[in-house]
Structure formats: C-alpha cells, structure tokens
Design an enzyme around this catalytic site. Structure first.
Site, PDB file in Angstrom:
ATOM      1  N   CYS A  20      12.699  -3.550   3.746  1.00 47.53           N
ATOM      2  CA  CYS A  20      13.926  -4.052   4.486  1.00 47.53           C
ATOM      3  C   CYS A  20      15.321  -3.196   4.022  1.00 47.53           C
ATOM      4  O   CYS A  20      15.299  -2.927   3.028  1.00 47.53           O
ATOM      5  CB  CYS A  20      14.370  -5.553   4.381  1.00 47.53           C
ATOM      6  SG  CYS A  20      12.951  -6.454   4.671  1.00 47.53           S
ATOM      7  N   ARG A  43      12.287   4.137   4.846  1.00 52.45           N
ATOM      8  CA  ARG A  43      11.853   3.150   4.028  1.00 52.45           C
ATOM      9  C   ARG A  43      10.670   2.491   4.772  1.00 52.45           C
ATOM     10  O   ARG A  43       9.950   1.528   4.276  1.00 52.45           O
ATOM     11  CB  ARG A  43      12.731   1.922   3.611  1.00 52.45           C
ATOM     12  CG  ARG A  43      13.992   2.811   2.806  1.00 52.45           C
ATOM     13  CD  ARG A  43      15.132   1.912   2.944  1.00 52.45           C
ATOM     14  NE  ARG A  43      15.007   0.400   2.223  1.00 52.45           N
ATOM     15  CZ  ARG A  43      15.493  -0.034   0.783  1.00 52.45           C
ATOM     16  NH1 ARG A  43      15.911   0.970   0.299  1.00 52.45           N
ATOM     17  NH2 ARG A  43      15.077  -1.102   0.553  1.00 52.45           N
ATOM     18  N   TRP A  93      11.021  -5.373   7.394  1.00 50.85           N
ATOM     19  CA  TRP A  93       9.641  -4.998   6.983  1.00 50.85           C
ATOM     20  C   TRP A  93       9.136  -6.552   6.734  1.00 50.85           C
ATOM     21  O   TRP A  93       9.348  -7.126   5.888  1.00 50.85           O
ATOM     22  CB  TRP A  93       9.533  -4.328   5.607  1.00 50.85           C
ATOM     23  CG  TRP A  93       8.399  -4.261   4.967  1.00 50.85           C
ATOM     24  CD1 TRP A  93       7.852  -4.802   4.290  1.00 50.85           C
ATOM     25  CD2 TRP A  93       7.502  -3.056   5.280  1.00 50.85           C
ATOM     26  NE1 TRP A  93       6.363  -4.524   3.647  1.00 50.85           N
ATOM     27  CE2 TRP A  93       6.195  -3.362   4.464  1.00 50.85           C
ATOM     28  CE3 TRP A  93       7.435  -1.868   5.889  1.00 50.85           C
ATOM     29  CZ2 TRP A  93       5.549  -2.547   4.229  1.00 50.85           C
ATOM     30  CZ3 TRP A  93       6.432  -0.929   5.614  1.00 50.85           C
ATOM     31  CH2 TRP A  93       5.325  -1.204   4.769  1.00 50.85           C
ATOM     32  N   ASN A 109      17.637  -9.370   2.529  1.00 43.08           N
ATOM     33  CA  ASN A 109      16.414  -8.778   2.013  1.00 43.08           C
ATOM     34  C   ASN A 109      16.042  -9.455   0.705  1.00 43.08           C
ATOM     35  O   ASN A 109      16.621  -9.896  -0.075  1.00 43.08           O
ATOM     36  CB  ASN A 109      16.625  -7.225   1.188  1.00 43.08           C
ATOM     37  CG  ASN A 109      16.984  -6.142   2.329  1.00 43.08           C
ATOM     38  OD1 ASN A 109      16.874  -6.386   3.482  1.00 43.08           O
ATOM     39  ND2 ASN A 109      17.392  -5.161   1.899  1.00 43.08           N
ATOM     40  N   GLY A 110      14.416  -9.537   0.649  1.00 45.19           N
ATOM     41  CA  GLY A 110      13.924 -10.597  -0.619  1.00 45.19           C
ATOM     42  C   GLY A 110      13.356 -11.648  -0.013  1.00 45.19           C
ATOM     43  O   GLY A 110      12.950 -11.670   1.114  1.00 45.19           O
ATOM     44  N   GLU A 166     -10.175   7.397 -10.597  1.00 47.19           N
ATOM     45  CA  GLU A 166      -8.894   7.470  -9.856  1.00 47.19           C
ATOM     46  C   GLU A 166      -7.975   8.390 -10.467  1.00 47.19           C
ATOM     47  O   GLU A 166      -7.229   8.937  -9.951  1.00 47.19           O
ATOM     48  CB  GLU A 166      -8.078   5.921  -9.940  1.00 47.19           C
ATOM     49  CG  GLU A 166      -6.461   5.867  -9.517  1.00 47.19           C
ATOM     50  CD  GLU A 166      -6.514   6.253  -8.182  1.00 47.19           C
ATOM     51  OE1 GLU A 166      -7.353   6.377  -7.427  1.00 47.19           O
ATOM     52  OE2 GLU A 166      -5.051   6.380  -7.755  1.00 47.19           O
ATOM     53  N   LYS A 204      -6.458  11.487  -8.458  1.00 48.03           N
ATOM     54  CA  LYS A 204      -4.819  11.708  -8.189  1.00 48.03           C
ATOM     55  C   LYS A 204      -4.615  13.296  -8.746  1.00 48.03           C
ATOM     56  O   LYS A 204      -3.892  13.876  -8.289  1.00 48.03           O
ATOM     57  CB  LYS A 204      -4.079  10.658  -9.679  1.00 48.03           C
ATOM     58  CG  LYS A 204      -3.695   9.589  -9.356  1.00 48.03           C
ATOM     59  CD  LYS A 204      -2.794   9.361  -7.969  1.00 48.03           C
ATOM     60  CE  LYS A 204      -3.493   9.301  -6.780  1.00 48.03           C
ATOM     61  NZ  LYS A 204      -3.905   8.086  -6.131  1.00 48.03           N
ATOM     62  N   GLU A 252      -5.773  15.714  -6.012  1.00 45.28           N
ATOM     63  CA  GLU A 252      -5.156  15.880  -4.758  1.00 45.28           C
ATOM     64  C   GLU A 252      -3.630  16.163  -5.121  1.00 45.28           C
ATOM     65  O   GLU A 252      -3.222  16.665  -4.292  1.00 45.28           O
ATOM     66  CB  GLU A 252      -5.206  14.382  -4.050  1.00 45.28           C
ATOM     67  CG  GLU A 252      -4.404  13.272  -4.890  1.00 45.28           C
ATOM     68  CD  GLU A 252      -4.472  11.953  -4.139  1.00 45.28           C
ATOM     69  OE1 GLU A 252      -4.444  11.971  -2.786  1.00 45.28           O
ATOM     70  OE2 GLU A 252      -4.612  10.916  -4.756  1.00 45.28           O
ATOM     71  N   HIS A 262     -26.501  12.282 -18.966  1.00 46.19           N
ATOM     72  CA  HIS A 262     -27.291  12.436 -17.906  1.00 46.19           C
ATOM     73  C   HIS A 262     -27.016  13.631 -17.162  1.00 46.19           C
ATOM     74  O   HIS A 262     -27.450  13.635 -15.972  1.00 46.19           O
ATOM     75  CB  HIS A 262     -27.486  11.433 -17.160  1.00 46.19           C
ATOM     76  CG  HIS A 262     -27.951  10.028 -17.817  1.00 46.19           C
ATOM     77  ND1 HIS A 262     -29.190   9.903 -18.421  1.00 46.19           N
ATOM     78  CD2 HIS A 262     -27.155   9.135 -18.464  1.00 46.19           C
ATOM     79  CE1 HIS A 262     -29.250   8.789 -19.106  1.00 46.19           C
ATOM     80  NE2 HIS A 262     -28.032   8.209 -19.137  1.00 46.19           N
ATOM     81  N   LYS A 291      -0.782  10.452   5.059  1.00 47.05           N
ATOM     82  CA  LYS A 291      -0.914   9.258   4.369  1.00 47.05           C
ATOM     83  C   LYS A 291      -1.700   8.182   4.938  1.00 47.05           C
ATOM     84  O   LYS A 291      -2.109   7.332   4.276  1.00 47.05           O
ATOM     85  CB  LYS A 291       0.737   8.988   4.516  1.00 47.05           C
ATOM     86  CG  LYS A 291       1.257   7.825   3.647  1.00 47.05           C
ATOM     87  CD  LYS A 291       1.003   7.663   2.190  1.00 47.05           C
ATOM     88  CE  LYS A 291       1.041   6.063   1.499  1.00 47.05           C
ATOM     89  NZ  LYS A 291       0.398   6.504   0.170  1.00 47.05           N
TER      90      LYS A 291
HETATM   91  C1  F6R Z   1      -5.286   8.881  -2.535  1.00 44.52           C
HETATM   92  C2  F6R Z   1      -4.912   8.097  -1.178  1.00 44.52           C
HETATM   93  C3  F6R Z   1      -6.205   7.877  -0.488  1.00 44.52           C
HETATM   94  C4  F6R Z   1      -5.871   6.333   0.210  1.00 44.52           C
HETATM   95  C5  F6R Z   1      -7.076   6.168   1.268  1.00 44.52           C
HETATM   96  C6  F6R Z   1      -6.978   4.818   1.898  1.00 44.52           C
HETATM   97  O1  F6R Z   1      -3.994   8.836  -3.563  1.00 44.52           O
HETATM   98  O2  F6R Z   1      -3.898   7.790  -1.110  1.00 44.52           O
HETATM   99  O3  F6R Z   1      -7.346   7.937  -0.926  1.00 44.52           O
HETATM  100  O4  F6R Z   1      -6.011   5.545  -0.763  1.00 44.52           O
HETATM  101  O5  F6R Z   1      -6.799   7.369   2.255  1.00 44.52           O
HETATM  102  O6  F6R Z   1      -5.650   4.452   2.484  1.00 44.52           O
HETATM  103  P1  F6R Z   1      -5.350   2.985   2.927  1.00 44.52           P
HETATM  104  O7  F6R Z   1      -5.144   2.318   1.470  1.00 44.52           O
HETATM  105  O8  F6R Z   1      -3.975   3.374   3.735  1.00 44.52           O
HETATM  106  O9  F6R Z   1      -6.498   2.488   3.680  1.00 44.52           O
END
Ligand code: F6R
Length: 614
Positions: free
Chosen positions: A2, A27, A76, A102-103, A487, A491, A494, A510, A609
């Site tokens: 928000c 945001r 939001w 907000n909150g 993970e 990270k 990517e 293995h 995203k």
């Molecule tokens: C990696 C990343 C992606 C998402 C994946 C799922 O850093 O951001 O692997 O985790 O595309 O996205 P959501 O969580 O939006 O379903």
C-alpha cells in the site's frame, strides 16, 4: 504494498496527490482512491479498482478545483477483497473523518463488533475502516475532544501496525499523520507539506524530509508541523536532505530491488507470521484456511506443487510437514505434474505455492487437482491473483511486492508459512504443546537472527569478489538444506549467468564428485545439525581433490576453519528452520557476484517476473 500520499498547502491538493501516488505505482497495488477538502467544508472522495489511471478516468474538472488538503492511497489487499468499498480512504459514519492506512490493525474485530453495537455502520470489510469509526466514537463520547486527541486515543487502544494519514472535513486546514512499523515521512516544502509512505512521492516537490518514528504522530498545517509521541511528549526533529533521485528512492536508497528485498526479509517474515501464532496454547491460526481445518485434520497426504524458487520452498515444506506435521507429503514440479497422469487418493490435499499467483504451470497443476475433486490450498503473495481465487482456501504471504525478478523474500516467507502449517497439522495430530511452542518461539526469533546475517553482507561481497574468476559452482546440502543448495545454485545461475548446480551432498559419490578439481568450487551448507558429520565427510572428500570450499556453518564452529577459511557463519536455530537462515548468505552471494560482473541483477536476461505462459 500500500502507498499513502497526503498534501496540505498552497496548491490544489488533487493534482499533487495523483502525481505522488503515481510514483508509488512500482510498489504494486490493486485499487486506489483519494479524499480532498472542498470550499464547502465537505470532503469529496473517489475510488477505483485497478490502476491509478482508472481513478483518473473518474476525476472531473471540478474535482481538480477542490481544496488544498487531501489524502490518497494505493491498496494492496490484506483484509477484504479487491473492491471499491475496500479501497481507501475510509470514513466514519458521518463522512467527516477520512483516513488512509497502511499496515494491519490486528485486533480490529474486537472493536468492530463493539462499534457496531453502538450503532456504527461499516461500508467495507477492512481493518482500516474500523480505525475511522473508533476515532469517531472517541469524538462522540467527548464532543469537545480535538481530532488529534481522538486519533491518539484510538491508536493507544489498537494493536498492530500503521502508517496513517487523516483528513477532517471540519478542520481542513490540518492534516494528521501517524506511524507504527509502517513507514511514513513528511516532505517539508515552502508553505506546504507532503506526507508519504515512500520518499519517491515527495521528491518532485522537496528534498527536505522529516521521518516519523514508530509510535509517533504529526499534525500539519500549511505553515507548521508538530511531532509528538503517543504519550504527548513533543519531539523536535530536524529535517534531513534526501540525496536520492526518484528511482533510487523507490529502491529505498539501495542500488537494486534485489538487495532491498533481501534486506526486507526480517520484516517480511514478521509480516508473514504476525497474528498467526497463539503462543500460550501452541496453536496456529491461519484465517484463510479456518474453514477447511476439519478437512485438514482428516487429510491423508499433501501434494505440493510449484515452480522454480516456489517449488524449492515447497521442498523444504516436504521435510517439515513429514517430520512435524505427521503427514505424508509429495513435492511436485508443477510443470511436470500437469503432464503426468497423477493418481489422487481419498484424503489428498493439493497445496500450490506461488509468489505471483499467476504462474501458468502451477495453475495447470491446480486445475488437475480441482478437476479430480481434491481439496486445494495456496500459499500466495499477490492478493486476488488467479491462484488465490481458484484455490479452496489459502494463506497470504503479506510480504509486499517482490520486484526483483529473482525471488528472495518470497522464498523465506513461503518457508515460514510452511513451518506454521507444519505446526498446525502437527497439533491436529500428535505434536505436544511444548514442541509447538518451541518451534513457534524459534520462528518468531528468525527475523532477529536474519539481521545478524544481513550485517555480514560486506564480508560476503569480499567472498564473491575472491570467487569471481570461477565459472562453475557446486552447491551441496543435506536434509533441510538440500533444497537450500538447489536454491543457492538457482540464484547464482539466474543472476550471474555462471554454471551452478545444486546437489544433495549424499549424491556426490554417485557422479558429481567427478567434476571436482581446483577450478570447481563447492558451496557447502553445513550447519551444526543432525547431518553435520556427513557434510564434514563430503567436504573432506572435496578438499582431498583440491576443490575450493565456501561453507555456511553455525556460529561458534571454529573447527570448520580447519577445512576452509571461507566460512559464513549463521546463528544457531532449530534444524527445521535453518533454511530460513542458510539461504540468506546464498542470496547475498549471488547478488554481489552478479553486481561484480556488471549485470542487471533486477532484470536478468531471458527471465520474467511472472511466468504466465508455459
Ligand atoms: C527464481 C524465480 C522463479 C519463480 C518461479 C515461480 O528466482 O523467481 O523460479 O520462483 O517462476 O514463480 P511464482 O512463485 O510467482 O509462481
């Protein structure tokens, strides 16, 4: 999340408000609204679902000519759906007091029923509107009470977090602001003030700002401001000069959203667990799945599906739910699940995990389960997203928008919620109160412990610098930290486009061990837990083959430095919660590594995203 903008001064308020709120669009939000004073001493308000541009379509010529004070908000959703009624500003019964909040007011339900009994009528489902009526109630009980005093008394009565801007139609020459664990600052202009939840909204008008601290209020007129705490102690605070431009301000002064979001992780965890733990009884209260609690009690198996980082959070959940929830769990890559012929059994529950709530593969996995009549749950960040709407029940993450393409704060929040779910299911089965309390107390400490890791960012940057020449990395972990190894590798690849692979350390012999030599470093996650000795054996094997090693170890484990000097220490916590800590240095390592390579870490190439296509 928000956004709030408030204005009082020599200009017409509405154009300033709309301009300000637009700079907060980054945001993320789902609806918007404003309230402005008028010459007739009445407040005019308009709201719209969707973009600020939808709100602008509703603005008429005469609105722009309204008064010189107003408030504006982008919402939001947290409490109540995405509707015009739930959008801010909210008002009291008489339409005199208007506020943007907000909150979360945690105990709003207690007040709502009491206020309803006293004749207050509510137009929205929000916790925020209750605050407007509570302030009205204080004024009704004592008509001589100044509005600022009624606000103060109301804030003293409630429990929760707030960034607040309030406009009183009876006193349009004054604007009231308050803050408690939700940012709010005051832009100090020449004969004008702009309140905002984020510096980006004031920068066009002034660089001089006064920050409110938690538990403080401010009363503003066009020519003056006073700040005081809730005990009425006056606070004299000088304004500071912002040195940021708008883009920097949106990143909270950080060079990238990814870093900002890593730094936000302690707060994100707090937001994800707030109000959901009943400490005394060792119980978990997840409002969004209350209606299916009985079905969960009788559930026989949980299938978890997600993609990428969300899948890996689910994988941590698999270990937690089996060990503590006492229920068989199967974790599935949503992109594979949709093409298999999954066999569902009576008592199955499908749990999908998704930050965006829009991932096409995850939606398809969900559709498969729904089609078979299986109860579906979601752990989702974006309120009102498709997955949130299509699941039978679910838990919102409440971590605010994640803008960096690489998921960071959403991952730890998902893991924290899976920990809550494990305790909830465990208590429905055979978990003792003592064990539940132990886990929830430790979970509540995680934000503090995370802060200790974040402080090591510079040291992690140095390691990222040292390892710059390498182009291949192995990430190794066992048990709870096997998904963390995956993970960490995800990270790094990517963000930096270097080759990184995650493995269960037990799998080394293995196959992967064949790759080890002095040019192939391993990042080993080896906290002092039940599989620590096994991890040490793996590290010895790597060392024997001249493989460089970075290790994530528990504070106090100096012996590990006999294996490698490149150690990142994390605080001690329960084994099941170590992923919440161990992943943070890996996120920071990937971040610094990518930045040092001169890459755009917020928008890595070829990635989006929200992956809404297959
Ligand atoms: C990696 C990343 C992606 C998402 C994946 C799922 O850093 O951001 O692997 O985790 O595309 O996205 P959501 O969580 O939006 O379903």
């Amino acid at each position: 999340m928000c956004g709030i903008v408030g204005y009082i001064g020599k200009q017409k308020a509405l154009p300033v408000l709309i301009d300000g709120i637009k700079s907060l669009e980054y945001r993320g939000y789902d609806s918007a609204g404003f309230a402005v004073s008028t010459a007739g001493g009445v407040v005019k308000s308009k709201k719209a679902v969707g973009r600020v541009s939808n709100l602008e379509l509703k603005i008429e010529e005469k609105d722009i000519r309204h008064g010189n004070a107003g408030i504006c908000h982008t919402r939001w959703a947290t409490h109540g759906g995405v509707t015009e009624e739930n959008a801010h500003p909210h008002s009291d019964c008489k339409g005199e007091l208007w506020l943007c909040h907000n909150g979360i007011i945690e105990n709003y339900k207690d007040f709502k029923s009491d206020l309803a009994r006293r004749g207050h009528t509510f137009k929205s489902e929000t916790d925020s509107e209750v605050l407007a009526h509570l302030i009205e109630e204080f004024k009704t009980q004592d008509p001589a009470l100044a509005t600022e005093e009624a606000v103060r008394l109301a804030l003293l009565s409630v429990r929760g977090t707030y960034g607040l801007a309030l406009l009183d139609s009876k006193n349009p020459g004054t604007l009231i602001a308050a803050r408690n664990f939700s940012p709010l600052l005051i832009g100090v202009g020449d004969g004008e003030y702009i309140i905002a939840s984020d510096a980006s909204a004031v920068l066009k008008h002034t660089k001089n700002v006064v920050y409110l601290d938690d538990g403080e209020m401010a009363v503003l007129t066009p020519k003056s401001h006073k700040i005081f705490d809730l005990k009425r102690n006056t606070i004299n605070r000088k304004s500071e000069e912002l040195t940021w431009d708008i883009e920097e301000a949106q990143k909270g002064g950080n060079p990238h959203f990814m870093l900002k979001e890593i730094l936000e992780e302690p707060e994100a965890i707090e937001n994800s667990i707030r109000g959901r733990i009943v400490a005394k009884e060792g119980l978990i209260k997840l409002g969004g799945i209350l209606a299916v609690e009985e079905k969960l009690r009788n559930a026989k198996r949980i299938l978890i599906a997600g993609c990428g980082t969300a899948y890996l959070a689910g994988k941590v959940g698999e270990y937690m739910l089996e060990e503590y929830g006492g229920i068989p769990v199967k974790i599935e890559l949503a992109s594979e699940f949709r093409y298999r012929k999954p066999i569902f059994r009576e008592g199955d529950v499908m749990l999908v995990v998704s930050q965006s709530g829009e991932t096409a593969d995850t939606l398809a996995a969900l559709a498969e389960a729904k089609q078979k009549g299986v109860l579906s749950l979601g752990i989702v960040n974006v309120v009102g997203s498709t997955i949130a709407r299509q699941t039978d029940a679910g838990v919102y993450q409440h971590v605010g928008p994640e803008i960096g393409v690489a998921s960071t704060k959403a991952f730890t929040s998902q893991v924290a919620i899976l920990a809550l779910l494990s305790v909830m299911l465990g208590r429905q089965r055979d978990m003792s109160v003592v064990m539940a309390r132990r886990i929830t107390e430790e979970l509540s400490r995680i934000p503090e412990l995370m802060k200790k890791i974040i402080k090591q960012s510079e040291a992690i940057k140095k390691l990222a610098k040292k390892y710059q020449p390498y182009r291949d990395f192995l990430f190794l972990g066992r048990k709870y930290n096997y998904p963390v190894a995956l993970e960490g590798a995800l990270k790094l690849k990517e963000i930096s486009y270097v080759h990184a692979e995650g493995f269960s350390a037990g799998e080394m012999k293995h196959g992967p061990i064949a790759m080890i030599d002095k040019s192939f470093p391993s990042i080993c996650i080896a906290p002092s837990d039940s599989v620590y000795e096994k991890m040490v054996s793996n590290m010895e094997e790597i060392k024997a083959r001249s493989g460089p090693i970075i290790v994530i170890a528990t504070e106090g484990n100096k012996k590990i430095e006999e294996i490698t000097k490149d150690v990142i220490y994390i605080p001690k916590t329960l084994e099941m919660l170590t992923p919440l800590l161990a992943v943070v240095p890996l996120q920071l390592f990937a971040y610094h590594f990518g930045v040092l390579r001169g890459l755009d870490v917020d928008k890595p190439r070829n990635l989006a995203k929200s992956v809404t296509v297959e």
